[in-house]
Write a protein that holds these residues in place. Sequence first.
Motif, short mmCIF file in Angstrom:
data_model
loop_
_atom_site.label_atom_id
_atom_site.label_comp_id
_atom_site.label_asym_id
_atom_site.label_seq_id
_atom_site.Cartn_x
_atom_site.Cartn_y
_atom_site.Cartn_z
N LEU A 129 0.80 -1.22 0.00
CA LEU A 129 0.00 0.00 0.00
C LEU A 129 0.84 1.27 0.00
O LEU A 129 0.36 2.33 0.38
CB LEU A 129 -0.93 0.00 1.22
N LYS A 130 2.06 1.19 -0.43
CA LYS A 130 2.93 2.37 -0.42
C LYS A 130 2.45 3.44 -1.39
O LYS A 130 2.67 4.62 -1.17
CB LYS A 130 4.36 1.96 -0.75
N HIS A 131 1.81 3.03 -2.47
CA HIS A 131 1.38 3.98 -3.50
C HIS A 131 -0.12 4.22 -3.45
O HIS A 131 -0.71 4.66 -4.44
CB HIS A 131 1.80 3.50 -4.88
N LEU A 132 -0.75 3.94 -2.33
CA LEU A 132 -2.19 4.16 -2.16
C LEU A 132 -2.48 5.65 -2.14
O LEU A 132 -1.79 6.42 -1.48
CB LEU A 132 -2.67 3.51 -0.86
N ARG A 133 -3.49 6.05 -2.88
CA ARG A 133 -3.88 7.46 -2.93
C ARG A 133 -5.33 7.59 -2.47
O ARG A 133 -6.10 6.64 -2.50
CB ARG A 133 -3.78 7.99 -4.36
N GLU A 134 -5.69 8.79 -2.09
CA GLU A 134 -7.08 9.04 -1.73
C GLU A 134 -7.99 8.87 -2.93
O GLU A 134 -9.15 8.48 -2.78
CB GLU A 134 -7.23 10.45 -1.16
N LEU A 135 -7.49 9.15 -4.11
CA LEU A 135 -8.27 8.98 -5.32
C LEU A 135 -8.68 7.52 -5.50
O LEU A 135 -9.80 7.22 -5.92
CB LEU A 135 -7.49 9.48 -6.54
N ASP A 136 -7.78 6.60 -5.17
CA ASP A 136 -8.10 5.18 -5.27
C ASP A 136 -9.25 4.82 -4.33
O ASP A 136 -10.16 4.07 -4.71
CB ASP A 136 -6.88 4.33 -4.93
N ILE A 137 -9.21 5.34 -3.14
CA ILE A 137 -10.29 5.07 -2.18
C ILE A 137 -11.58 5.73 -2.65
O ILE A 137 -12.66 5.14 -2.55
CB ILE A 137 -9.90 5.54 -0.77
N TYR A 138 -11.48 6.93 -3.18
CA TYR A 138 -12.67 7.61 -3.71
C TYR A 138 -13.32 6.77 -4.79
O TYR A 138 -14.54 6.60 -4.82
CB TYR A 138 -12.28 8.99 -4.25
N ARG A 139 -12.52 6.23 -5.67
CA ARG A 139 -13.07 5.39 -6.74
C ARG A 139 -13.68 4.10 -6.21
O ARG A 139 -14.68 3.63 -6.74
CB ARG A 139 -11.97 5.06 -7.76
#
Length: 146
Positions: A129-139
């Motif tokens: 999860l090092k490259h996890l972004r809020e955009l990914d969670i939003y999607r």
Amino acid sequence: MSIMLNIAAVKMTIISGLTLFSYFRPAANNRRSQRPKTEDMPISYVRRRYCRFIVMRLVASVEALGNSTEEEYIYRHMAFCDAVEVFRWDARKLFERNDLQLSLPLHQVLVVEDAVEEALLQDGYAEKLKHLRELDIYRMVYDTVF
């Protein structure tokens, strides 16, 4: 004479009270400085930590379902739906905040359970999860596929 003694007693009480107060005040300040400074954490750090925590918790619960010996499809499906619903509920806190939450500090709204986070980190869920972004969670929460 008794009035003079009463005034002297009040003055001595005030002086001894202020002396005790000034003596114990540095000890109280030292205790405050030993507490973790959650108020000083940057907003971006709080949001990243919370994002990582909710995704780690989702992955752990889905993995637990995969390793489950429960053969009944209905129970596994219900457990999966519950895990996804908890994830979505917590993820909405990132993007939808009410008036009360807007007045609170962010670390009080996006609460990370330290013991659970430590256990998930020790189990190695954060490595991917090092490259996890809020955009990914939003999607994951708001994008629907039709």
